[in-house]
Design an enzyme around this catalytic site. Structure first.
Site, PDB file in Angstrom:
ATOM      1  N   ASP A  19       0.824  -1.205   0.000  1.00 40.45           N
ATOM      2  CA  ASP A  19       0.000   0.000   0.000  1.00 40.45           C
ATOM      3  C   ASP A  19       0.864   1.263   0.000  1.00 40.45           C
ATOM      4  O   ASP A  19       1.778   1.400   0.830  1.00 40.45           O
ATOM      5  CB  ASP A  19      -0.895  -0.014   1.250  1.00 40.45           C
ATOM      6  CG  ASP A  19      -2.206   0.709   1.052  1.00 40.45           C
ATOM      7  OD1 ASP A  19      -2.362   1.382   0.019  1.00 40.45           O
ATOM      8  OD2 ASP A  19      -3.078   0.601   1.911  1.00 40.45           O
ATOM      9  N   HIS A  68      -9.653  -3.140  -1.069  1.00 46.88           N
ATOM     10  CA  HIS A  68      -9.600  -2.071  -0.077  1.00 46.88           C
ATOM     11  C   HIS A  68     -10.472  -2.369   1.140  1.00 46.88           C
ATOM     12  O   HIS A  68     -11.672  -2.626   1.021  1.00 46.88           O
ATOM     13  CB  HIS A  68     -10.050  -0.745  -0.695  1.00 46.88           C
ATOM     14  CG  HIS A  68     -10.113   0.375   0.298  1.00 46.88           C
ATOM     15  ND1 HIS A  68      -8.981   0.945   0.833  1.00 46.88           N
ATOM     16  CD2 HIS A  68     -11.158   1.005   0.885  1.00 46.88           C
ATOM     17  CE1 HIS A  68      -9.333   1.893   1.688  1.00 46.88           C
ATOM     18  NE2 HIS A  68     -10.655   1.940   1.740  1.00 46.88           N
ATOM     19  N   ASP A  88       0.125  -0.260  -4.974  1.00 50.20           N
ATOM     20  CA  ASP A  88      -1.160   0.079  -5.596  1.00 50.20           C
ATOM     21  C   ASP A  88      -1.189   1.471  -6.228  1.00 50.20           C
ATOM     22  O   ASP A  88      -1.999   1.749  -7.113  1.00 50.20           O
ATOM     23  CB  ASP A  88      -2.324  -0.106  -4.622  1.00 50.20           C
ATOM     24  CG  ASP A  88      -2.215   0.734  -3.363  1.00 50.20           C
ATOM     25  OD1 ASP A  88      -1.159   1.359  -3.123  1.00 50.20           O
ATOM     26  OD2 ASP A  88      -3.199   0.757  -2.586  1.00 50.20           O
ATOM     27  N   CYS A 112      -6.772   3.754  -3.392  1.00 48.63           N
ATOM     28  CA  CYS A 112      -6.725   2.314  -3.124  1.00 48.63           C
ATOM     29  C   CYS A 112      -7.751   1.470  -3.876  1.00 48.63           C
ATOM     30  O   CYS A 112      -7.394   0.592  -4.658  1.00 48.63           O
ATOM     31  CB  CYS A 112      -6.868   2.067  -1.629  1.00 48.63           C
ATOM     32  SG  CYS A 112      -5.528   2.771  -0.645  1.00 48.63           S
TER      33      CYS A 112
END
Length: 491
Positions: free
Chosen positions: A39, A132, A329, A78
């Site tokens: 992330d 997510h 991401d 995300c």
């Protein structure tokens, strides 16, 4: 007659056992997939030339596979980004532009990447952040494992937050005020074992899962999603100690691009929701350095967790038959363009790290400057595993790049970002980043951005409205319109 019958039976058994052995051999040759998601990870790693970042484990993965220097997400936030990767569809097709919409409401019957593998004999296991937050997709997994460690802060920090908010009626507070009270600080450093933070616990779960999958009859697709370096920047102290804050540098361009339209930039995202961040105004230099330090420490923490998984894959002798792919991401701004978030079409937010190692293809330590996108990952993994491609995919398999990283490839990659009633459509070519801001209802172009990466790689000046760029803007606008669903790969 009886002797002949016995001989015939023996012959048939020999043939059958040979076919069965052949079938098992073919099945065993199916490559496993280790799918690692990170992330908010910038392509600011040792293998990408960043000498100030300590990322030895990601670097060694790059040394054994192919590193993509110019990979791009479809939207720099995300859920839309991860949805596009897992479905093989662009945001305009999934209609997922935010953190609330689940793609099963908009494209309910789409076959996700892991579903396609499951349909063709794979055992699919997920953990951590793949989709997510609460938007996980149950049909995408044979098993999805929840990790017990809370992880955003240590129990002591959480206890302090509870004590601070005891007796307060949080429900009557504004969302922002409630968030600042319940989130705590934006950074945390503690002298504790890795597993007390969630990402360390995720890594331990991944090791146990690999050990189980070693005994499984089916090939596996194991998806492991790490949360750091997403805010808050929390990591054990030893990862903070890898960096000397006095040597950390602030962003060189802490300002918005000159002459950029108002829709190009954004606010600080969630950062102002943390208790030690000012509600208004700029950060002090000390605060900015601490945040950058925390981000670097979080990157090294995730790198260490990735290293544990790669080591276990090798220890179990699974690495020779496992495709390993690592991706972030989207990017993240660390003060550049007056931002501390993603949520734009700038290069900093749309460009992502992407590394892949395929056992049947020798691409060790190679890099490619080919333009690739997240929607390309689905068809690529299918081709590498010799799995049929579903008809709905909007990307292009980049398997040929693993065989020849320097071969001609598609001329552009595409991203987008919504801003209220506007949608920014952005295209990265070999030299330029070109963006059109359009009214979402009418399609009318209300603003443009053009950055010449040959002279302005940091995107500090928008030259779209300069008279001498009129021809370039016209050419790029036509290219954007023609190739929005995906540029054609030359033969």
């Amino acid at each position: 007659m009886a002797v002949r019958l016995r001989l015939l039976i023996i012959f048939c058994l020999v043939i059958f056992s040979g076919c069965l052995a052949s079938s098992n051999s073919v099945a065993s040759e199916k490559p496993n997939v280790l799918f690692i998601a990170v992330d908010d990870l910038r392509p600011e790693l040792g293998c990408y030339g960043a000498t100030h970042i300590k990322s030895p484990n990601i670097d060694r993965l790059a040394a054994s596979g192919l590193l993509f220097e110019r990979a791009y997400c479809q939207q720099a936030v995300c859920s839309p980004s991860r949805t596009s990767l897992m479905t093989g569809l662009r945001p305009d097709s999934t209609k997922v532009y935010d953190l609330e919409t689940h793609f099963r409401k908009t494209v309910p019957d789409v076959v996700t990447l892991t579903q396609q593998f499951m349909k063709h004999g794979y055992h699919s296991v997920g953990m951590g952040k793949i989709y997510h937050g609460s938007l996980n997709d149950d049909p995408s997994w044979d098993r999805y494992l929840k990790v017990k460690a809370k992880g955003y802060q240590l129990p002591e920090t959480q206890a302090a937050i509870r004590a601070k908010t005891k007796g307060l009626n949080l429900k009557k507070m504004s969302r922002k005020k409630r968030s600042r009270l319940t989130r705590g600080p934006a950074t945390e450093m503690a002298d504790v074992p890795d597993h007390l933070y969630r990402d360390g616990a995720i890594a331990e779960q991944a090791l146990k899962t690999l050990q189980r999958q070693k005994q499984h009859q089916k090939p596996f697709f194991l998806a492991v999603g790490f949360l750091k370096p997403h805010l808050p920047f929390v990591a054990p102290q030893k990862y903070w100690d890898l960096y000397d804050r006095s040597e950390i540098k602030l962003a060189e361009n802490p300002f918005l691009p000159k002459d950029a339209p108002q829709w190009a930039s954004t606010n600080w995202g969630e950062l102002r929701n943390y208790s030690d961040i000012p509600r208004k105004g700029d950060l002090t230099e000390e605060q900015a350095l601490k945040l950058r330090h925390g981000y670097y420490a979080s990157v090294s923490f995730t790198d260490a967790n990735i290293g544990k998984i790669l080591d276990e894959l090798k220890r179990l002798e699974l690495d020779d038959n496992t495709i390993v792919i690592l991706w972030g991401d989207h990017g993240w701004k660390l003060g550049e363009h007056a931002g501390w978030c993603k949520h734009t079409n700038f290069e900093l937010d749309t460009r992502v790290p992407l590394i892949i190692r395929a056992p049947q293809i020798q691409a060790s330590g190679k890099t490619t400057r080919a333009l690739v996108e997240f929607v390309d990952i689905y068809p690529t993994l299918c081709e590498l595993a010799r799995i049929p491609l579903p008809d709905h995919l909007e990307g292009t398999s980049f398997k040929p790049l693993l065989e020849n990283p320097n071969r001609p490839w598609k001329p552009a990659a595409f991203s987008q970002y919504p801003r209220g009633s506007m949608m920014g459509y952005s295209m990265k070519t070999d030299r330029y980043r070109y963006t059109e801001w359009r009214e979402r209802k009418s399609g009318k172009i209300v603003g443009r951005e053009l950055y010449d990466h040959q002279h302005d790689s940091a995107e500090n000046k928008n030259i779209a409205n300069q008279p001498d760029q009129k021809t370039v803007v016209g050419q790029l606008s036509r290219q954007l319109k023609k190739n929005w669903k995906g540029a054609v790969v030359p033969d």
